[in-house]
Design an enzyme around this catalytic site. Structure first.
Site, short mmCIF file in Angstrom:
data_model
loop_
_atom_site.label_atom_id
_atom_site.label_comp_id
_atom_site.label_asym_id
_atom_site.label_seq_id
_atom_site.Cartn_x
_atom_site.Cartn_y
_atom_site.Cartn_z
N GLU A 104 0.82 -1.21 0.00
CA GLU A 104 0.00 0.00 0.00
C GLU A 104 0.85 1.27 0.00
O GLU A 104 0.59 2.21 -0.75
CB GLU A 104 -0.95 -0.02 1.20
CG GLU A 104 -2.12 0.94 1.11
CD GLU A 104 -1.83 2.32 1.67
OE1 GLU A 104 -2.55 3.27 1.32
OE2 GLU A 104 -0.87 2.43 2.46
N ASP A 128 0.13 -9.65 3.79
CA ASP A 128 -1.05 -9.37 4.60
C ASP A 128 -2.36 -9.53 3.83
O ASP A 128 -3.43 -9.58 4.45
CB ASP A 128 -0.97 -7.95 5.16
CG ASP A 128 0.26 -7.72 6.01
OD1 ASP A 128 0.80 -8.70 6.57
OD2 ASP A 128 0.71 -6.56 6.10
#
Length: 341
Positions: A104, A128
């Site tokens: 991200e 994740d």
């Protein structure tokens, strides 16, 4: 002939080398072009620390963990003159654009650079599995398998001593690794950030398992907010300012032991979830992403990232992957929780 740069940024992840190898093969054999690798993520772009990717360099790396290019958490969108340095590096290396492999934070930087006119295509990477815009990211399957293997072992040693075993896994503010590994091992409780539960509920699950003659296994994601304490991060903050997570398992163990009377031990799996050999699934997904990223760059789909949608590799706007994380729905967690206790 196309000439692209590639970099791996942020936390390392099983499958990165498969992306690099596949991207090289695609640009070389399909388009007759060249792939230039930047060492240590965006820092290598800022410092013009580059190496040409060749057949010799990529031979046999698909099954290797980590990244042959190295990585860092450098943000190229921050700092005086950073944008100019990025543009100068692309010009000096005669690059038609960049392929940025990251999570991200890294893809947020890529999105910002694209807004400033830099030609960049993203490849989503994180163990994740918390990136929006893609069904799965490579690295996740490996992390879940490593966690599952460890929990299988905790179950047997816990049963031998009639102990409650706590397994703390990575995931930051998402519980994907915890939930998938917990379901795979038949854990008696899975604690995730998206859906906090009370200590009373955890005790109830643990005692229910004990009362049936089982040694309880509790899986906890590192970002789980313990009732009354919030997110536990005794290690302070990272350089980026984010909390340095880890330790919730050790915090929880004495509470459960006191409440239940069951001897309780906690194990933090930590970075072993990110290292080592990637699973076959992650190698294949990484390879598909690498090839698709080159195709997107050749097609001029700048500001896009490659993504998995069902069984298809598609492209999506980088904006879809940033700003918020992909969360586990209440329905999905509740269905799993039926098996707890």
């Amino acid at each position: 002939m196309p000439r692209f740069g590639i970099l791996t940024s942020g936390g390392d992840c099983p499958g990165l080398n498969a992306v690099i190898r596949s991207a090289h093969i695609r640009v070389d054999r399909e388009y007759g072009g060249t792939l230039v690798g930047f060492r240590n993520g965006w820092r290598g772009v800022l410092d013009d620390d580059a190496v040409e990717i060749t057949e010799e360099i990529t031979h046999g790396i698909a099954g290797m963990g980590g990244t042959i290019l190295g990585t860092s958490r450098t943000n190229p969108a921050e700092g005086t003159g950073a944008l100019g340095r990025v543009r100068r590096t692309l010009e000096d290396n005669a690059l038609d654009g960049l392929i940025a492999v990251g999570g991200e934070g890294s893809l947020s930087a890529a999105h910002a650079l694209r807004g400033a006119g830099v030609k960049v295509v993203g490849v989503p990477k994180t163990i994740d599995n918390d990136l929006n815009g893609t069904d799965y990211s490579f690295g996740f399957d490996t992390a879940v398998q490593i966690a599952t293997d460890a929990m299988d072992r905790l179950l047997t040693t816990g049963a031998s001593h009639a102990r409650c075993m706590i397994a703390e896994v990575m995931g930051r503010n998402s519980g994907w690794i915890a939930l998938h590994a917990g379901i795979a091992t038949g854990a008696h409780a899975v604690l995730i950030p998206e859906h906090p539960v009370s200590v009373d509920q955890i005790v109830e699950w643990v005692e229910s398992a004990r009362n049936r003659g089982q040694a309880p296994l509790v899986v906890v994601a590192e970002g789980f907010p313990l009732e009354g304490d919030g997110i536990f991060h005794p290690r302070g903050t990272e350089a980026s300012g984010r909390p340095r997570l880890g330790g919730i398992g050790e915090r929880l163990a004495p509470l459960l032991e006191k409440r239940t009377g069951i001897e309780t031990r906690a194990t933090t799996l930590g970075h072993i979830q990110r290292g080592g050999t990637p699973t076959a699934y992650d190698r294949v997904l990484g390879a598909r992403f690498g090839a698709a990223a080159v195709d997107a760059a050749v097609a001029g789909e700048w500001g896009k990232m490659v993504a998995l949608s069902g069984e298809r590799i598609v492209t999506a706007d980088l904006s879809e992957a940033i700003g918020s994380i992909k969360r586990i729905s209440a329905e999905r967690y509740d269905r799993a929780a039926v098996c707890f206790g």
